[in-house]
Design an enzyme around this catalytic site. Structure first.
Site, PDB file in Angstrom:
ATOM      1  N   HIS A  52       0.861  -1.187   0.000  1.00 47.21           N
ATOM      2  CA  HIS A  52       0.000   0.000   0.000  1.00 47.21           C
ATOM      3  C   HIS A  52       0.899   1.239   0.000  1.00 47.21           C
ATOM      4  O   HIS A  52       1.966   1.238   0.617  1.00 47.21           O
ATOM      5  CB  HIS A  52      -0.912  -0.023   1.243  1.00 47.21           C
ATOM      6  CG  HIS A  52      -1.966   1.034   1.195  1.00 47.21           C
ATOM      7  ND1 HIS A  52      -1.703   2.350   1.509  1.00 47.21           N
ATOM      8  CD2 HIS A  52      -3.288   0.976   0.855  1.00 47.21           C
ATOM      9  CE1 HIS A  52      -2.827   3.051   1.362  1.00 47.21           C
ATOM     10  NE2 HIS A  52      -3.789   2.252   0.961  1.00 47.21           N
ATOM     11  N   GLU A  76      -3.816   2.110  -7.420  1.00 45.07           N
ATOM     12  CA  GLU A  76      -4.191   3.219  -6.537  1.00 45.07           C
ATOM     13  C   GLU A  76      -3.258   4.401  -6.786  1.00 45.07           C
ATOM     14  O   GLU A  76      -2.143   4.442  -6.238  1.00 45.07           O
ATOM     15  CB  GLU A  76      -4.056   2.799  -5.071  1.00 45.07           C
ATOM     16  CG  GLU A  76      -4.900   1.613  -4.684  1.00 45.07           C
ATOM     17  CD  GLU A  76      -5.179   1.639  -3.185  1.00 45.07           C
ATOM     18  OE1 GLU A  76      -6.335   1.888  -2.829  1.00 45.07           O
ATOM     19  OE2 GLU A  76      -4.254   1.445  -2.405  1.00 45.07           O
TER      20      GLU A  76
HETATM   21  C1  PEP Z   1      -6.810   3.218   0.407  1.00 40.16           C
HETATM   22  O1  PEP Z   1      -6.522   3.365   1.580  1.00 40.16           O
HETATM   23  O2  PEP Z   1      -6.343   2.260  -0.213  1.00 40.16           O
HETATM   24  C2  PEP Z   1      -7.695   4.182  -0.229  1.00 40.16           C
HETATM   25  C3  PEP Z   1      -8.008   3.996  -1.484  1.00 40.16           C
HETATM   26  O3  PEP Z   1      -8.148   5.222   0.535  1.00 40.16           O
HETATM   27  P1  PEP Z   1      -9.343   6.242   0.152  1.00 40.16           P
HETATM   28  O4  PEP Z   1     -10.488   5.421  -0.354  1.00 40.16           O
HETATM   29  O5  PEP Z   1      -9.654   6.939   1.435  1.00 40.16           O
HETATM   30  O6  PEP Z   1      -8.810   7.155  -0.901  1.00 40.16           O
END
Ligand code: PEP
Length: 239
Positions: A94, A164
């Site tokens: 992450h 992400e």
């Molecule tokens: C995450 O922690 O992987 C994330 C996507 O956070 P958020 O949805 O708050 O952007």
């Protein structure tokens, strides 16, 4: 190992460093899972044993795992310990772990490989920073994260990828729908090996945008941080 092919979509709640016993009780009293989808709750490790699962459409996930298998590594939690406690998924790499705990692609590779050995599905997180995006480095960064971070033992049935963009996490910002779909397609075409991988999108997903994101043809589900802490909102996202 959970059969990922069974589900139309996969939704992962990342509670990060949030929650307590009463939050957990209230959450599961209100949580309404959709049996066509796979819903995974990733809690802080001390609560993993209290999470509920039905082994059909609701599962538990850890937020991290040690690179080590056993030994003198105070504070660590191994992949075999997660398996021993019926944990079926684990986030790896992450961006917060990369940013605050200096996690590298090599660490991600070792952790993912150890998890796969224990029949736990690693959710391998990749994504570019805003600076990298602005310098048109997204493709290069993702390619390196994939090449170096995904172990050779990973395949579409034993591992998941979560795209992400770092600049979208917790900021309320998201790429356009076209950008999300294009990047997911790109990831699936880096190598024929990734063609059938399920790729989830994460970064400011909420009830108001989850459907349009999840409906994109190269998106196989979502990883949700902030919005997963509000169970009523999460219920809408996974419905
Ligand atoms: C995450 O922690 O992987 C994330 C996507 O956070 P958020 O949805 O708050 O952007």
């Amino acid at each position: 190992m959970v059969n990922l092919d069974k589900y139309s979509s996969i939704f992962i709640a990342n509670w990060k460093l949030n929650g307590n016993s009463s939050f957990l009780k209230d959450y599961y009293e209100k949580l309404k899972v959709n049996s066509n989808n796979c819903t995974i709750i990733c809690s802080p490790s001390i609560y993993l044993k209290s999470l509920k699962r039905n082994n059909e459409s609701l599962f538990c996930g850890a937020q991290d795992v040690s690179s080590y298998k056993e030994g003198a590594y105070t504070g660590e939690l191994s992949a075999s310990m997660l398996r021993d406690n019926n944990i079926d998924f684990c986030l790896v790499g992450h961006s917060e772990r990369r940013q605050y705990f200096a996690e590298t692609n090599d660490n991600v590779n070792i952790k993912s490989s150890n998890l796969i050995e224990e029949n736990i599905i690693p959710v391998i997180c990749i994504g570019e920073t805003l600076e990298q995006k602005e310098n048109n480095l997204t493709e290069q960064i993702l390619s390196t994260q994939i090449k170096d971070g995904i172990p050779s033992s990973a395949n579409h049935q034993n591992a998941l990828i979560a795209y992400e963009p770092v600049w979208a996490i917790g900021t309320g910002l998201t790429p356009t729908l076209d950008e999300i779909n294009q990047v997911h397609e790109l990831i699936k075409h880096f190598d024929t090996k990734f063609r059938n991988f399920k790729v989830l999108y994460g970064g400011s997903v909420k009830s108001s945008n989850s459907k349009e994101i999840n409906d994109l043809n190269h998106v196989d589900g979502c990883l949700i941080g902030g919005a997963s802490l509000k169970v009523d909102e999460f219920n809408i996202i996974i419905s």
